[in-house]
Motif scaffolding. Structure first.
Motif, PDB file in Angstrom:
ATOM      1  N   ASN A  96       0.873  -1.176   0.000  1.00 48.40           N
ATOM      2  CA  ASN A  96       0.000   0.000   0.000  1.00 48.40           C
ATOM      3  C   ASN A  96       0.911   1.227   0.000  1.00 48.40           C
ATOM      4  O   ASN A  96       1.486   1.571   1.029  1.00 48.40           O
ATOM      5  CB  ASN A  96      -0.905   0.004   1.230  1.00 48.40           C
ATOM      6  N   PRO A  97       1.073   1.897  -1.147  1.00 46.91           N
ATOM      7  CA  PRO A  97       2.019   3.018  -1.219  1.00 46.91           C
ATOM      8  C   PRO A  97       1.633   4.194  -0.344  1.00 46.91           C
ATOM      9  O   PRO A  97       2.496   4.961   0.088  1.00 46.91           O
ATOM     10  CB  PRO A  97       2.007   3.394  -2.707  1.00 46.91           C
ATOM     11  N   CYS A 101       4.063   6.052   2.167  1.00 51.42           N
ATOM     12  CA  CYS A 101       4.285   7.492   2.047  1.00 51.42           C
ATOM     13  C   CYS A 101       4.074   8.187   3.389  1.00 51.42           C
ATOM     14  O   CYS A 101       4.863   9.050   3.786  1.00 51.42           O
ATOM     15  CB  CYS A 101       3.347   8.073   0.993  1.00 51.42           C
ATOM     16  N   ASN A 102       3.016   7.809   4.096  1.00 49.69           N
ATOM     17  CA  ASN A 102       2.777   8.421   5.403  1.00 49.69           C
ATOM     18  C   ASN A 102       3.899   8.080   6.382  1.00 49.69           C
ATOM     19  O   ASN A 102       4.370   8.929   7.131  1.00 49.69           O
ATOM     20  CB  ASN A 102       1.430   7.947   5.960  1.00 49.69           C
ATOM     21  N   GLU A 103       4.325   6.816   6.354  1.00 52.58           N
ATOM     22  CA  GLU A 103       5.345   6.364   7.290  1.00 52.58           C
ATOM     23  C   GLU A 103       6.709   6.976   6.990  1.00 52.58           C
ATOM     24  O   GLU A 103       7.379   7.506   7.893  1.00 52.58           O
ATOM     25  CB  GLU A 103       5.431   4.841   7.246  1.00 52.58           C
ATOM     26  N   LYS A 104       7.129   6.913   5.739  1.00 54.00           N
ATOM     27  CA  LYS A 104       8.490   7.284   5.381  1.00 54.00           C
ATOM     28  C   LYS A 104       8.677   8.748   4.974  1.00 54.00           C
ATOM     29  O   LYS A 104       9.768   9.304   5.136  1.00 54.00           O
ATOM     30  CB  LYS A 104       8.997   6.387   4.240  1.00 54.00           C
ATOM     31  N   SER A 150      -7.226   6.228  10.008  1.00 52.77           N
ATOM     32  CA  SER A 150      -6.391   5.666  11.072  1.00 52.77           C
ATOM     33  C   SER A 150      -5.599   4.469  10.565  1.00 52.77           C
ATOM     34  O   SER A 150      -4.498   4.200  11.051  1.00 52.77           O
ATOM     35  CB  SER A 150      -7.251   5.257  12.270  1.00 52.77           C
ATOM     36  N   TYR A 151      -6.125   3.763   9.557  1.00 50.32           N
ATOM     37  CA  TYR A 151      -5.414   2.600   9.006  1.00 50.32           C
ATOM     38  C   TYR A 151      -4.047   3.006   8.456  1.00 50.32           C
ATOM     39  O   TYR A 151      -3.045   2.341   8.720  1.00 50.32           O
ATOM     40  CB  TYR A 151      -6.264   1.954   7.907  1.00 50.32           C
ATOM     41  N   VAL A 152      -3.983   4.095   7.693  1.00 46.56           N
ATOM     42  CA  VAL A 152      -2.707   4.480   7.077  1.00 46.56           C
ATOM     43  C   VAL A 152      -1.788   5.194   8.064  1.00 46.56           C
ATOM     44  O   VAL A 152      -0.622   5.444   7.757  1.00 46.56           O
ATOM     45  CB  VAL A 152      -2.919   5.366   5.822  1.00 46.56           C
TER      46      VAL A 152
END
Length: 362
Positions: A96-97, A101-104, A150-152
């Motif tokens: 899931n890009p 993207c949110n994480e990194k 909240s999932y992402v």
């Protein structure tokens, strides 16, 4: 507080920035340039990092009377998001890009730079509720269940959450648009961004083929072992896929076939009935516990495997860097590479217990 408002150019981030200003924070707006060639990205407000998006973000910042900057994160976005996306598909997994993207990017690269510059927090237009209780972050679903993100965000660390603000978590999307209209924000009626921003025409299969080339293999009936056809690469398929399989002959019972599993080494794509898609156990690794509370023994929870939908009651148990999940009811279309998020039903709104990367299913 000194707050850096991440402004994508959409209505949500503009209103989030406005609310941060209203709260009395010292706010600075920033737009992330995520492509070395932004003119090639999808226009018409379908992406989230086009040239027109950066202009919309600047106009919103001007109206709010806050400083505004554009930060070039294109190289890191390519390395962390695009190349990871391609590599995961090549390995037969389903990434899931947006989670990556949110994480990194938004909560690692952006937050790190913001902290280095003396900001106290980053504010975004995500729909999720966040509270800090005795120094411990508690991440919950948003009030607007249809827009919940909240999932992402479940892959964020406690330290990242301590320096995050989600001003829209307690609002409905319709109310956010109405507020943007009252504030005379030009983006009030701008359509939501969707699809994958770095695939301009939305053709994921073609995008992957251009980067990975052709790696022929066989389409095999999972039950009989019969070869039903050939393909040009496992990266063209995802678990649960029904259309575009390239199989000419129908199943003996005339029912549709679905992709059940991908084997990148042999190039085998196994297909079968919809019943064979049912998953009752998930093994996941690399867990993250946003509230710094790893599971203590078997825990009743609700799990989610996609950004929207795909939930089931389950019992989860953690063992170091592994999480085993037994589902109370079967779930379809669960694939290695996806993120599984664990929620605890709560009167105040479903609480995120943790997240992990799906390694295997049964």
């Amino acid at each position: 507080m000194r707050v850096l408002a991440a402004m994508s150019g959409g209505v949500d981030s503009a209103v989030a920035a406005a609310r941060a200003v209203d709260a009395g924070h010292e706010v600075v707006g920033v737009h992330l340039a995520l492509s070395a060639k932004p003119g090639t990205l999808r226009t018409g407000a379908r992406g989230c990092c086009t040239i027109e998006d950066s202009r919309d973000a600047r106009r919103a910042a001007d109206l709010l009377g806050i400083p505004f900057y554009v930060w070039d994160f294109a190289e890191r976005f390519t390395e962390e998001v695009v190349e990871t996306f391609v590599g995961e598909y090549a390995a037969g997994r389903t990434p899931n890009p947006c989670v990556t993207c949110n994480e990194k990017i938004k909560f690692e690269a952006l937050l790190d730079k913001a902290m280095a510059l003396g900001f106290d927090a980053v504010a975004t237009g995500h729909y999720a509720r966040l509270s800090i209780v005795d120094g411990v972050p508690e991440l919950r679903r948003s009030v607007d269940e249809g827009k919940d993100q909240s999932y992402v965000l479940a892959s964020l660390t406690p330290e990242q959450l301590r320096h995050s603000l989600f001003p829209l978590g307690g609002s409905l999307k319709s109310d956010v648009r109405a507020e943007a209209q009252r504030r005379d924000l030009a983006v009030a009626r701008k359509p939501d961004s969707h699809d994958i921003c770095f695939i301009p025409d939305g053709d994921t299969k073609k995008f992957l083929e251009n980067r990975l080339g052709s790696h022929p293999g066989e389409l095999v009936d999972a039950e009989t072992g019969a070869v039903l056809g050939r393909h040009t690469g496992v990266h063209g398929f995802t678990v649960g896929q029904r259309k575009g399989l390239g199989i000419d002959q129908p199943a003996p019972d005339g029912r549709p076939r679905y992709v059940l599993s991908l084997e990148p080494v042999s190039g085998t794509v196994k297909v079968g009935s919809v019943e064979q898609l049912a998953v009752r156990r998930i093994d996941a690794d690399r867990p993250i516990w946003p509230s710094e509370r790893p599971l203590d023994g078997p825990t009743e929870c609700v799990i989610q495997v996609r950004a929207h939908g795909g939930t089931a009651d389950a019992v989860a148990e953690a063992d170091g860097d592994r999480v085993r999940i037994e589902l109370r009811e079967p779930l379809r279309g669960v694939a290695p590479g996806q993120v599984v998020v664990l929620y605890r039903p709560d009167p105040a709104g479903d609480l995120v217990l943790g997240s992990a990367k799906i390694a295997a299913t049964e």
